[in-house]
Design a protein around this motif. Structure first.
Motif, PDB file in Angstrom:
ATOM      1  N   THR A  42      11.058  17.671  -8.182  1.00 17.32           N
ATOM      2  CA  THR A  42      10.261  16.452  -8.350  1.00 17.32           C
ATOM      3  C   THR A  42      10.680  15.528  -7.202  1.00 17.32           C
ATOM      4  O   THR A  42      10.164  15.631  -6.123  1.00 17.32           O
ATOM      5  N   TRP A  43      11.685  14.698  -7.427  1.00 20.98           N
ATOM      6  CA  TRP A  43      12.142  13.785  -6.377  1.00 20.98           C
ATOM      7  C   TRP A  43      13.166  14.464  -5.471  1.00 20.98           C
ATOM      8  O   TRP A  43      13.987  15.258  -5.934  1.00 20.98           O
ATOM      9  N   ARG A  44      13.075  14.151  -4.173  1.00 17.13           N
ATOM     10  CA  ARG A  44      14.014  14.702  -3.190  1.00 17.13           C
ATOM     11  C   ARG A  44      14.500  13.550  -2.306  1.00 17.13           C
ATOM     12  O   ARG A  44      13.678  12.820  -1.752  1.00 17.13           O
ATOM     13  N   PRO A  45      15.808  13.383  -2.160  1.00 17.74           N
ATOM     14  CA  PRO A  45      16.301  12.301  -1.292  1.00 17.74           C
ATOM     15  C   PRO A  45      15.945  12.557   0.176  1.00 17.74           C
ATOM     16  O   PRO A  45      15.760  13.704   0.595  1.00 17.74           O
ATOM     17  N   GLN A  46      15.860  11.472   0.932  1.00 16.96           N
ATOM     18  CA  GLN A  46      15.448  11.569   2.333  1.00 16.96           C
ATOM     19  C   GLN A  46      16.354  12.494   3.137  1.00 16.96           C
ATOM     20  O   GLN A  46      15.879  13.265   3.967  1.00 16.96           O
ATOM     21  N   PHE A  47      17.659  12.467   2.889  1.00 12.82           N
ATOM     22  CA  PHE A  47      18.560  13.317   3.676  1.00 12.82           C
ATOM     23  C   PHE A  47      18.264  14.801   3.454  1.00 12.82           C
ATOM     24  O   PHE A  47      18.399  15.607   4.374  1.00 12.82           O
ATOM     25  N   GLU A  48      17.820  15.179   2.257  1.00  7.49           N
ATOM     26  CA  GLU A  48      17.443  16.579   2.019  1.00  7.49           C
ATOM     27  C   GLU A  48      16.125  16.914   2.712  1.00  7.49           C
ATOM     28  O   GLU A  48      15.969  18.005   3.247  1.00  7.49           O
ATOM     29  N   GLN A  49      15.188  15.963   2.708  1.00  5.67           N
ATOM     30  CA  GLN A  49      13.928  16.185   3.413  1.00  5.67           C
ATOM     31  C   GLN A  49      14.197  16.369   4.908  1.00  5.67           C
ATOM     32  O   GLN A  49      13.633  17.255   5.546  1.00  5.67           O
ATOM     33  N   ASP A  50      15.076  15.542   5.452  1.00  6.38           N
ATOM     34  CA  ASP A  50      15.429  15.655   6.868  1.00  6.38           C
ATOM     35  C   ASP A  50      16.060  17.012   7.178  1.00  6.38           C
ATOM     36  O   ASP A  50      15.758  17.633   8.201  1.00  6.38           O
ATOM     37  N   ALA A  51      16.924  17.490   6.275  1.00  9.53           N
ATOM     38  CA  ALA A  51      17.574  18.795   6.472  1.00  9.53           C
ATOM     39  C   ALA A  51      16.549  19.926   6.406  1.00  9.53           C
ATOM     40  O   ALA A  51      16.615  20.879   7.190  1.00  9.53           O
ATOM     41  N   LEU A  52      15.603  19.821   5.489  1.00  8.25           N
ATOM     42  CA  LEU A  52      14.552  20.839   5.403  1.00  8.25           C
ATOM     43  C   LEU A  52      13.695  20.841   6.667  1.00  8.25           C
ATOM     44  O   LEU A  52      13.316  21.898   7.160  1.00  8.25           O
ATOM     45  N   TYR A  53      13.406  19.641   7.184  1.00  7.96           N
ATOM     46  CA  TYR A  53      12.600  19.557   8.398  1.00  7.96           C
ATOM     47  C   TYR A  53      13.348  20.146   9.600  1.00  7.96           C
ATOM     48  O   TYR A  53      12.746  20.786  10.466  1.00  7.96           O
ATOM     49  N   ALA A  54      14.648  19.970   9.648  1.00  8.22           N
ATOM     50  CA  ALA A  54      15.454  20.498  10.753  1.00  8.22           C
ATOM     51  C   ALA A  54      15.502  22.022  10.750  1.00  8.22           C
ATOM     52  O   ALA A  54      15.630  22.656  11.804  1.00  8.22           O
ATOM     53  N   GLN A  55      15.368  22.617   9.557  1.00  7.70           N
ATOM     54  CA  GLN A  55      15.415  24.079   9.454  1.00  7.70           C
ATOM     55  C   GLN A  55      14.282  24.687  10.264  1.00  7.70           C
ATOM     56  O   GLN A  55      13.127  24.303  10.132  1.00  7.70           O
ATOM     57  N   GLY A  56      14.644  25.634  11.116  1.00  9.77           N
ATOM     58  CA  GLY A  56      13.652  26.278  11.971  1.00  9.77           C
ATOM     59  C   GLY A  56      13.352  25.498  13.234  1.00  9.77           C
ATOM     60  O   GLY A  56      12.579  25.943  14.078  1.00  9.77           O
ATOM     61  N   ARG A  57      13.964  24.326  13.359  1.00  7.12           N
ATOM     62  CA  ARG A  57      13.790  23.521  14.558  1.00  7.12           C
ATOM     63  C   ARG A  57      15.143  23.364  15.248  1.00  7.12           C
ATOM     64  O   ARG A  57      15.388  23.991  16.262  1.00  7.12           O
ATOM     65  N   THR A  58      15.993  22.537  14.673  1.00  6.25           N
ATOM     66  CA  THR A  58      17.318  22.334  15.261  1.00  6.25           C
ATOM     67  C   THR A  58      18.412  23.061  14.489  1.00  6.25           C
ATOM     68  O   THR A  58      19.558  23.068  14.901  1.00  6.25           O
ATOM     69  N   LYS A  59      18.050  23.646  13.353  1.00  8.79           N
ATOM     70  CA  LYS A  59      18.991  24.429  12.544  1.00  8.79           C
ATOM     71  C   LYS A  59      18.388  25.805  12.299  1.00  8.79           C
ATOM     72  O   LYS A  59      17.169  25.969  12.307  1.00  8.79           O
ATOM     73  N   PRO A  60      19.241  26.811  12.040  1.00  8.65           N
ATOM     74  CA  PRO A  60      18.717  28.163  11.826  1.00  8.65           C
ATOM     75  C   PRO A  60      17.864  28.280  10.571  1.00  8.65           C
ATOM     76  O   PRO A  60      18.016  27.506   9.637  1.00  8.65           O
ATOM     77  N   GLY A  61      16.996  29.278  10.584  1.00  7.06           N
ATOM     78  CA  GLY A  61      16.177  29.585   9.417  1.00  7.06           C
ATOM     79  C   GLY A  61      14.711  29.354   9.695  1.00  7.06           C
ATOM     80  O   GLY A  61      14.334  28.769  10.706  1.00  7.06           O
ATOM     81  N   PRO A  62      13.875  29.803   8.771  1.00  5.88           N
ATOM     82  CA  PRO A  62      12.433  29.619   8.929  1.00  5.88           C
ATOM     83  C   PRO A  62      12.023  28.178   8.614  1.00  5.88           C
ATOM     84  O   PRO A  62      12.677  27.496   7.833  1.00  5.88           O
ATOM     85  N   LYS A  63      10.944  27.737   9.221  1.00  9.18           N
ATOM     86  CA  LYS A  63      10.409  26.409   8.906  1.00  9.18           C
ATOM     87  C   LYS A  63       9.924  26.426   7.456  1.00  9.18           C
ATOM     88  O   LYS A  63       9.245  27.360   7.036  1.00  9.18           O
ATOM     89  N   VAL A  64      10.291  25.397   6.714  1.00 11.56           N
ATOM     90  CA  VAL A  64       9.872  25.316   5.316  1.00 11.56           C
ATOM     91  C   VAL A  64       9.103  24.041   5.007  1.00 11.56           C
ATOM     92  O   VAL A  64       8.536  23.910   3.929  1.00 11.56           O
ATOM     93  N   THR A  65       9.083  23.091   5.934  1.00 10.11           N
ATOM     94  CA  THR A  65       8.288  21.883   5.748  1.00 10.11           C
ATOM     95  C   THR A  65       7.786  21.427   7.104  1.00 10.11           C
ATOM     96  O   THR A  65       8.371  21.746   8.140  1.00 10.11           O
ATOM     97  N   TRP A  66       6.706  20.684   7.072  1.00  7.41           N
ATOM     98  CA  TRP A  66       6.093  20.218   8.314  1.00  7.41           C
ATOM     99  C   TRP A  66       6.089  18.708   8.400  1.00  7.41           C
ATOM    100  O   TRP A  66       5.494  18.137   9.293  1.00  7.41           O
ATOM    101  N   VAL A  67       6.751  18.040   7.464  1.00  8.26           N
ATOM    102  CA  VAL A  67       6.756  16.580   7.444  1.00  8.26           C
ATOM    103  C   VAL A  67       8.161  16.033   7.211  1.00  8.26           C
ATOM    104  O   VAL A  67       8.980  16.663   6.542  1.00  8.26           O
ATOM    105  N   THR A  68       8.401  14.861   7.755  1.00 10.74           N
ATOM    106  CA  THR A  68       9.670  14.179   7.501  1.00 10.74           C
ATOM    107  C   THR A  68       9.515  13.149   6.386  1.00 10.74           C
ATOM    108  O   THR A  68      10.493  12.743   5.782  1.00 10.74           O
ATOM    109  N   ASN A  69       8.298  12.754   6.109  1.00 12.03           N
ATOM    110  CA  ASN A  69       8.027  11.799   5.044  1.00 12.03           C
ATOM    111  C   ASN A  69       7.149  12.493   4.015  1.00 12.03           C
ATOM    112  O   ASN A  69       5.957  12.674   4.225  1.00 12.03           O
ATOM    113  N   SER A  70       7.746  12.888   2.909  1.00 17.91           N
ATOM    114  CA  SER A  70       7.076  13.692   1.899  1.00 17.91           C
ATOM    115  C   SER A  70       6.776  12.887   0.643  1.00 17.91           C
ATOM    116  O   SER A  70       7.471  11.919   0.330  1.00 17.91           O
ATOM    117  N   ALA A  71       5.782  13.324  -0.093  1.00 17.42           N
ATOM    118  CA  ALA A  71       5.495  12.715  -1.393  1.00 17.42           C
ATOM    119  C   ALA A  71       6.622  12.981  -2.391  1.00 17.42           C
ATOM    120  O   ALA A  71       6.693  12.346  -3.432  1.00 17.42           O
TER     121      ALA A  71
END
Length: 145
Positions: A42-71
């Motif tokens: 349901t709710w996700r803190p901003q630091f977790e959203q930022d970490a998910l966004y970094a995945q596949g970009r600046t951190k290893p792993g597949p991309k799992v989100t395309w936004v830094t500001n999520s609902a």
């Protein structure tokens, strides 16, 4: 830490999310009594959203989100935790999470999408560039605050 608690959903979507869960479970139980739909986020803190966004970009792993500001991580100052305007669900079979990794599992998630849409939710499974089958959000959440 991310929440699975519907109490962390904004009041504008909470009752609809709970209604979705009831209807989705009723539909899947017709397929098999071993199937269950649960909230996975349901709710996700901003630091977790930022970490998910970094995945596949600046951190290893597949991309799992395309936004830094999520609902998932909307927040109002007057509430103690969060006010998510989105939720993710998981389909479970005999308690085991089914990620939608094969045709059978994906078909289960696709059966749920129209339920959310009939309740007025935006279903991530309709997104053209990167479908997100477990995701549902309140329509126009960015502009209707």
């Amino acid at each position: 830490m991310s929440s699975r608690d519907p109490a962390d959903l904004h009041e504008s979507i909470r009752a609809t999310a709970l209604q979705f869960l009831v209807q989705a479970n009723a539909v899947l139980k017709l397929t098999s009594p071993d199937l269950e739909v649960r909230f996975t986020c349901t709710w996700r803190p901003q630091f977790e959203q930022d970490a998910l966004y970094a995945q596949g970009r600046t951190k290893p792993g597949p991309k799992v989100t395309w936004v830094t500001n999520s609902a998932h991580n909307t927040d109002l100052p007057e509430t103690p935790r969060g006010d998510a305007e989105a939720f993710d669900v998981g389909v479970f079979e005999q308690g085991r999470y089914l990620p939608g990794a094969n045709g059978r599992e994906l078909a289960l998630y696709q059966r749920l999408g129209p339920i959310g849409e009939k309740l007025g939710l935006v279903w991530g499974g309709r997104w053209k560039s990167s479908p997100d089958f477990p995701h549902y959000e309140r329509a126009n959440w960015r502009t209707q605050r």
